[in-house]
Design an enzyme around this catalytic site. Structure first.
Site, PDB file in Angstrom:
ATOM      1  N   ARG A 106      31.340 -16.007  11.560  1.00  0.00           N
ATOM      2  CA  ARG A 106      32.428 -15.051  11.759  1.00  0.00           C
ATOM      3  C   ARG A 106      33.132 -15.300  13.093  1.00  0.00           C
ATOM      4  O   ARG A 106      34.279 -14.947  13.263  1.00  0.00           O
ATOM      5  CB  ARG A 106      31.872 -13.626  11.728  1.00  0.00           C
ATOM      6  CG  ARG A 106      32.831 -12.631  11.127  1.00  0.00           C
ATOM      7  CD  ARG A 106      32.091 -11.405  10.708  1.00  0.00           C
ATOM      8  NE  ARG A 106      31.602 -10.680  11.867  1.00  0.00           N
ATOM      9  CZ  ARG A 106      32.212  -9.611  12.378  1.00  0.00           C
ATOM     10  NH1 ARG A 106      33.320  -9.163  11.837  1.00  0.00           N
ATOM     11  NH2 ARG A 106      31.715  -8.979  13.403  1.00  0.00           N
ATOM     12  N   GLY A 127      38.919 -18.206  12.374  1.00  0.00           N
ATOM     13  CA  GLY A 127      37.655 -17.713  12.900  1.00  0.00           C
ATOM     14  C   GLY A 127      37.949 -16.400  13.583  1.00  0.00           C
ATOM     15  O   GLY A 127      39.097 -16.080  13.842  1.00  0.00           O
ATOM     16  N   CYS A 128      36.904 -15.644  13.880  1.00  0.00           N
ATOM     17  CA  CYS A 128      37.124 -14.346  14.512  1.00  0.00           C
ATOM     18  C   CYS A 128      37.567 -14.540  15.957  1.00  0.00           C
ATOM     19  O   CYS A 128      38.339 -13.775  16.503  1.00  0.00           O
ATOM     20  CB  CYS A 128      35.853 -13.529  14.445  1.00  0.00           C
ATOM     21  SG  CYS A 128      35.965 -11.909  15.172  1.00  0.00           S
ATOM     22  N   VAL A 129      37.086 -15.600  16.595  1.00  0.00           N
ATOM     23  CA  VAL A 129      37.350 -15.793  18.015  1.00  0.00           C
ATOM     24  C   VAL A 129      38.217 -17.018  18.281  1.00  0.00           C
ATOM     25  O   VAL A 129      39.227 -16.952  18.949  1.00  0.00           O
ATOM     26  CB  VAL A 129      36.021 -15.914  18.801  1.00  0.00           C
ATOM     27  CG1 VAL A 129      36.306 -16.090  20.282  1.00  0.00           C
ATOM     28  CG2 VAL A 129      35.170 -14.679  18.576  1.00  0.00           C
TER      29      VAL A 129
END
Lengths: 144, 406
Positions: A121, A52-54
């Site tokens: 995202r 995941g982006c985070v």
């Protein structure tokens, strides 16, 4: 047995219906995550990481002797881990056909958690669901 | 200055979110909002003078073209450039930096030449240089940061050598808020004949920028981080350098002439504005700049310093919380932090439930987070419409989140 191992989908919905503030709801989700079986540390490797982006999700699938798909998973985010527990409750120990038929977004919408699966995202949850579906599809159509 | 009065002029901020809670918007580092005057201008443009520019044999196109070029003049004046041909409109900071990397870099860099950037750069000031290095065989070097979140200038001095062709750095870090010493780095670059590229995405909205005083060769920034429309950015470039740059995008508008044998590019800055540009955005941008000038960049900077100090004072009281980077006044109005044992995304989700908008993640600065030894952080970033009440709401929301996840 922890809560997540015994609760059914309908009980889960009933439970969510009881919350009138976000804190109780989040506390419950954190509790669901705490109930996940410990993730095998040796499986915390790159190929099991759903990026995941985070936040990150680790997903370890296996096919049982009964031909059903089983999943264990973990996340570095407590909230995502709780949501993973829900995904695993719904998908683990199910056949590939059932996994492909089941629309998880209905349930997330029902319990007002859609923001967590639409943020594809920013957290790995949506990617994890996609990977589970892909694994189910690959099991049904190994030649594809 | 009275931020409460300014806040009234931003309609989006009066919304209630997540139930009926007031919105506390602290994600200005990502994008700011638009005051009524900019919104009105956008509507006026769309209803009265929108048309394609530099093409027209008709009245509307003439009006739009005149205003488009007036916008360029306004930007020139806002940043203190001596020539309006030094203002190139782009789609944003990212496009501006990529334009320099391709347009100037591809022509001037070769095997083993060096590009010096810093560990605190945003990916948009890292990846274009890494791509340039891949294309040319050049090498990217990083100036390290010290414990306090400042650049290590001694290391910079060692890194910048006769092999250095480009020195590119953020004016202000998008994570730490650190304001970098432009003069020192520019002197080092000038001494070896390297060009300087300043990523001003996080500074142009918050402090008075004068390209003549800064002495850098290129400056990149985005309109949407300074009350302006999104989809518009600026590349300031020294005329002599722009003149020797290749157009990166070929197409309409950027040519002097085209024949079956080839093309002759147009003069600067048109050469770099192929295709239909962000016309409406460019036309409305001066209204945002007028707004900033009417408040005053110095007043904005001072106000953000106040909020930043207050946030530091309040947040640091929370057990397990660490603020990244330097103390004010050595930074802009950005406060990034981590809390022991709590994922920044969980913090952001819990703050969001309380109507407080912050950002969580690596903020497109993965090398910086790697250096700090953390995968992610939570970031709040202030602007002219934020109030002391917003800081109080932030602190209360973080306290509640910490209790919930501990």
């Amino acid at each position: 047995m922890t809560l997540i191992e015994t609760i059914t989908k309908d009980e889960l919905i009933e439970e969510f219906d009881l919350f009138d503030d976000w804190e109780d709801k989040y506390r419950f989700i954190i509790e669901l995550g705490d109930g996940l079986p410990a993730f095998d540390e040796s499986a915390r490797i790159e190929c099991n990481r759903v990026q995941g982006c985070v936040s990150n999700v680790w997903l370890l699938p296996h096919v049982g002797d009964d031909e059903l798909l089983y999943f264990t998973a973990d996340s570095d985010s407590q909230l995502v881990k709780g949501l993973i527990a829900i995904v695993i409750m719904l998908f683990s120990g199910k056949s590939a056909e059932l996994i492909l038929q089941f629309d998880i977004s209905d349930l997330f919408e029902r319990v007002e958690l859609t923001q967590h699966i639409s943020r594809s995202r920013s957290n790995g949850l949506n990617s994890m669901i996609q990977r589970i579906k892909a694994l189910a599809l690959a099991q049904l159509h190994p030649e594809a | 200055m009275d931020p409460h009065a300014y806040k009234q002029e931003f309609p989006i901020l009066s919304q209630r979110v997540r139930g009926s809670q007031p919105l506390t918007y602290l994600d200005n580092g990502a994008s700011t909002h638009r005051p009524q005057s900019v919104i009105d201008a956008q509507i006026q443009i769309d209803t009265e003078c929108y048309s394609n520019v530099h093409r027209g044999a008709h009245w509307l196109s003439d009006v739009a073209t005149d205003r488009y070029e007036e916008s360029r003049d306004r930007v020139q004046q806002f940043i203190g450039a001596s020539d309006n041909r030094e203002v190139v409109f782009t789609s944003g900071t990212t496009a501006s930096i990529n334009l320099v990397a391709r347009g100037w870099g591809d022509k001037h860099l070769g095997e083993n030449d060096e590009i010096v950037i810093t560990e605190m750069e945003h990916h948009s000031n890292i990846v274009p240089w890494q791509q340039l290095a891949e294309r040319t065989g050049a090498v990217v070097k990083f100036v390290p940061i010290d414990q306090s979140g400042h650049l290590d200038l001694e290391a910079a001095e060692d890194l910048i050598s006769s092999r250095t062709k480009v020195v590119a750095f953020a004016h202000a870090s998008n994570v730490l808020g650190t304001i970098n010493p432009v003069g020192d780095l520019t002197r080092l670059a000038n001494a070896v004949g390297a060009i300087t590229v300043l990523d001003a995405a996080q500074s142009a909205p918050h402090m008075k920028l004068n390209v003549a005083d800064l002495g850098v060769d290129f400056v990149a920034f985005s309109a949407h981080k300074m009350l302006g429309p999104n989809g518009l950015g600026v590349l300031y470039g020294r005329a002599s350098l722009l003149e020797e740059m290749e157009p990166v995008l070929g197409g309409g508008s950027m040519i002097h002439s085209v024949s079956v044998d080839g093309y002759v590019p147009a003069a600067i800055p048109t050469r770099f504005e192929a295709g239909t540009p962000a016309i409406g955005q460019a036309l409305a941008f001066p209204v945002a700049l007028d707004y900033l000038d009417s408040v005053g960049l110095d007043a904005i900077h001072a106000h953000e310093q106040q909020l930043c100090k207050l946030a530091h004072r309040q947040l640091i009281e929370i057990p397990g919380l660490t603020i990244l980077g330097p103390e004010p006044p050595q930074k802009t109005g950005i406060v990034s932090f981590v809390v022991d044992g709590i994922h920044p995304q969980d913090l952001a989700f819990a703050l969001d439930q309380q109507g407080v908008a912050i950002r969580a993640g690596h903020h497109c600065a993965m090398p910086l987070h790697a250096k700090l030894g953390i995968p992610a952080s939570a970031r709040c970033s202030f602007y002219l419409y934020n109030t002391e009440e917003d800081v109080a709401a932030l602190t209360a929301a973080v306290r509640k989140a910490v209790t919930l996840f501990s």
